[in-house]
Write a protein that holds these residues in place. Structure first.
Motif, PDB file in Angstrom:
ATOM      1  N   TYR A  12      41.132  43.033  32.074  1.00  0.00           N
ATOM      2  CA  TYR A  12      40.125  43.188  33.120  1.00  0.00           C
ATOM      3  C   TYR A  12      39.756  41.809  33.643  1.00  0.00           C
ATOM      4  N   CYS A  17      36.150  42.175  40.427  1.00  0.00           N
ATOM      5  CA  CYS A  17      35.364  43.412  40.433  1.00  0.00           C
ATOM      6  C   CYS A  17      34.347  43.429  41.565  1.00  0.00           C
ATOM      7  N   THR A  18      34.341  44.556  42.290  1.00  0.00           N
ATOM      8  CA  THR A  18      33.386  44.703  43.385  1.00  0.00           C
ATOM      9  C   THR A  18      32.181  45.542  42.973  1.00  0.00           C
ATOM     10  N   GLY A  19      32.205  46.016  41.737  1.00  0.00           N
ATOM     11  CA  GLY A  19      31.057  46.769  41.236  1.00  0.00           C
ATOM     12  C   GLY A  19      30.967  48.208  41.709  1.00  0.00           C
ATOM     13  N   CYS A  20      32.107  48.807  42.061  1.00  0.00           N
ATOM     14  CA  CYS A  20      32.084  50.177  42.591  1.00  0.00           C
ATOM     15  C   CYS A  20      31.777  51.221  41.517  1.00  0.00           C
ATOM     16  N   GLY A  21      32.067  50.904  40.283  1.00  0.00           N
ATOM     17  CA  GLY A  21      31.718  51.828  39.194  1.00  0.00           C
ATOM     18  C   GLY A  21      32.748  52.902  38.905  1.00  0.00           C
ATOM     19  N   ARG A  22      33.851  52.895  39.618  1.00  0.00           N
ATOM     20  CA  ARG A  22      34.865  53.932  39.433  1.00  0.00           C
ATOM     21  C   ARG A  22      35.440  53.956  38.014  1.00  0.00           C
ATOM     22  N   CYS A  23      35.674  52.772  37.469  1.00  0.00           N
ATOM     23  CA  CYS A  23      36.281  52.715  36.140  1.00  0.00           C
ATOM     24  C   CYS A  23      35.390  53.404  35.104  1.00  0.00           C
ATOM     25  N   ALA A  39      31.527  45.635  36.300  1.00  0.00           N
ATOM     26  CA  ALA A  39      32.074  46.331  35.146  1.00  0.00           C
ATOM     27  C   ALA A  39      32.195  45.370  33.965  1.00  0.00           C
ATOM     28  N   CYS A  57      40.905  51.598  40.537  1.00  0.00           N
ATOM     29  CA  CYS A  57      40.215  50.346  40.849  1.00  0.00           C
ATOM     30  C   CYS A  57      40.888  49.740  42.073  1.00  0.00           C
ATOM     31  N   ALA A  59      39.995  47.305  43.734  1.00  0.00           N
ATOM     32  CA  ALA A  59      39.893  45.854  43.780  1.00  0.00           C
ATOM     33  C   ALA A  59      41.011  45.183  42.977  1.00  0.00           C
ATOM     34  N   ILE A  62      41.760  45.679  37.280  1.00  0.00           N
ATOM     35  CA  ILE A  62      42.170  46.215  35.979  1.00  0.00           C
ATOM     36  C   ILE A  62      43.676  46.354  35.932  1.00  0.00           C
TER      37      ILE A  62
HETATM   38  S1  SF4 Z   1      36.814  50.098  39.376  1.00  0.00           S
HETATM   39 FE1  SF4 Z   1      37.363  47.957  39.590  1.00  0.00          FE
HETATM   40  S2  SF4 Z   1      36.027  47.177  41.167  1.00  0.00           S
HETATM   41 FE2  SF4 Z   1      35.159  49.126  40.531  1.00  0.00          FE
HETATM   42  S3  SF4 Z   1      33.669  48.578  38.944  1.00  0.00           S
HETATM   43 FE3  SF4 Z   1      35.580  49.005  37.895  1.00  0.00          FE
HETATM   44  S4  SF4 Z   1      36.592  47.014  37.718  1.00  0.00           S
HETATM   45 FE4  SF4 Z   1      34.967  46.803  39.238  1.00  0.00          FE
END
Ligand code: SF4
Ligand code: SF4
Lengths: 96, 396
Positions: A12, A17-23, A39, A57, A59, A62
């Motif tokens: 990682y 990371c853009t902080g989208c929270g998907r992961c 993340a 992700c 961005a 990961i």
């Molecule tokens: S999916 Fe990628 S960009 Fe989004 S919070 Fe997780 S690591 Fe960050």
């Protein structure tokens, strides 16, 4: 339940990371959590290398060498020289 | 936009007729082709499906309405699917289905065309009006199919298009099972279809709670579990592939033990092979039942080692205390102590395929260590067995 220590290929890169929270949303083993808008990896040893986080992700933060953690699939893959895949459709497979 | 016309949603078996008509009616007398919407399904594939209770006409075509209750036939199929290879054919026709009386604002749930996946979903939607979009995963469950990529971005994009989902609903979102995220790139689906993918709970049973919480998952809804009941339910699938090798092993042991200059002697075959056949069964049980069920309790993280521990725990007491090995020579004892725990270990390692937390790199690592041990152990055991048989016959 945890599997072998320190074997997962999960990496990682926090800077991307853009902080989208998907992961956090897709991981079935709570490997990730959002901390301070980004993340964070809570426990790598819980990762089963399913690849859901990497695929979602956008961005590109990961990376994981995703695959099936299934002994018979891996043995079959070795014998046939192909990527290990789940044997569900082959008929006799004991998996899933 | 035109509101949906409800043709038939009652429980009457005749409700199936709109679906049947098109394939069974004579061309000249056919009223359905002129006024009814085109079917979105292969109707032959749906004929006789007792879980269908009607149909709705939509601007895009006729959509079957499915029941949210399980009938006896559904339950029977589920049991058969768990214990036999019949599972492979347990697929339903992919495409769009309806639950209740869905309309332009109803939710769309994505599923696999493995009937068990579909069954748990439709049951979880009891009392709701919703659409179910069934992907063609080749009759494989969501998680496995997502790993293979058949429950994936391409199939979801394609299925949204061919089912003309954009004409069925006003909103632009679908709810996919979270485990489908292994194969579905939500951003790519949105780019190509305009539909946003929301990953719902791992277990369909959590859907009502998820919906009433405003489409929010709790942490528990995200987690894959692996309870003792889950593991117990998997044991038939672990035992099944071991049956044939066991029979081969049994025949081989009977032959080896019964071998005499004058042919195969049955009494000698039986008395000589029996202890080994018992140990064989114990090893199967240890590796394919005890290890899966007691998984978290058995020490060590490696499945191969867990299986070895469980195998030794069953095999050693049998050898020591059953009386079957009284007076046995060292060669037979050595072969028994080596071979049977390894069989258990091998079977336990196979259980990584059914477990929900083992990763590929870890299993590869186990195999790197375990395979040479299995091969070496089998050779040692074979030598021990031969030596034992020569000793018994006074040849060495
Ligand atoms: S999916 Fe990628 S960009 Fe989004 S919070 Fe997780 S690591 Fe960050
Ligand atoms: S690969 Fe799967 S288990 Fe591992 S962190 Fe990503 S989503 Fe979680």
């Amino acid at each position: 339940m945890k599997y072998l220590k320190n074997v997962t290929t999960l990496t990682y890169t926090g800077e991307k990371c853009t902080g989208c929270g998907r992961c956090v949303d897709v991981c079935p083993h709570a490997v990730f959590a959002m901390i301070g808008g980004k993340a964070a990896v809570l426990d790598r040893d819980l990762c089963m290398e399913c690849g859901a986080c990497q695929r979602n992700c956008s961005a590109g933060a990961i990376s994981v060498d995703a695959g099936v953690g299934c002994a018979s699939a891996i043995i079959r893959g070795k014998l046939t020289g192909s990527e290990p895949v789940c044997g569900c459709s082959e008929g006799g497979g004991a998996c899933c | 936009m035109k509101p949906l016309k409800i043709v038939n949603t009652n429980m009457d078996p005749a409700a199936l007729s709109p679906l049947r008509q098109q394939s069974s009616c004579a061309p000249k007398a056919c009223s359905c082709t002129t006024e009814a919407a085109p079917a979105l399904h292969d109707e032959k594939a749906l004929r006789g499906a007792r879980w269908i209770e009607g149909a709705i006409d939509t601007p895009a075509g006729r959509v079957p309405v499915v029941s949210t209750a399980w009938k006896a036939a559904d339950r029977l199929g589920q049991v058969r699917a768990r214990v036999s290879s019949f599972r492979m054919k347990y697929a339903i026709d992919p495409g769009l289905y309806a639950v209740g009386r869905p309309g332009m604002d109803s939710d769309v749930y994505v599923s696999a065309n493995y009937k068990l996946s579909f069954d748990v979903l439709r049951r979880a939607l009891a009392g709701k009006d919703a659409w179910i979009l069934v992907l063609d995963t080749g009759g494989i469950n969501v998680w496995c199919a997502a790993g293979k990529g058949t429950f994936g971005t391409t199939e979801l994009v394609n299925r949204i298009k061919v089912s003309r989902l954009a004409e069925m609903v006003r909103h632009r979102r679908v709810i996919a099972p979270q485990l489908g995220a292994v194969g579905v790139d939500a951003d790519a689906v949105k780019r190509e279809t305009g539909f946003a993918v929301r990953f719902g709970p791992v277990r369909a049973a959590d859907i009502p709670a998820y919906v009433s919480a405003g489409y929010k998952k709790t942490d528990a809804m995200r987690r894959v579990r692996f309870t003792v009941l889950d593991r117990l339910a998997l044991t038939p699938m672990e035992l099944r592939p071991a049956v044939k090798p066991y029979l081969v092993f049994a025949l081989a042991m009977l032959a080896v033990s019964g071998l005499a200059p004058e042919g195969i002697l049955f009494r000698q075959a039986f008395s000589g092979a029996l202890p080994l056949l018992v140990l064989g069964l114990a090893a199967l049980f240890a590796g394919a039942v005890v290890t899966p069920v007691l998984l978290p309790v058995i020490p060590f993280r490696s499945f191969a080692v867990k299986g070895l521990v469980a195998g030794a725990a069953l095999v050693v007491p049998i050898v020591l205390y059953s009386g079957m090995f009284e007076g046995a020579d060292a060669a037979l004892l050595a072969a028994s102590y080596v071979f049977f725990p390894l069989v258990s270990s091998y079977l336990a390692l196979q259980f990584t395929g059914a477990s929900t937390y083992t990763g590929m790199t870890g299993v590869k690592k186990e195999l790197r260590y375990a395979l040479p041990v299995y091969i070496g152990g089998s050779i040692v055991s074979a030598i021990g067995l031969i030596a034992h048989n020569l000793l018994v016959r006074g040849i060495i």
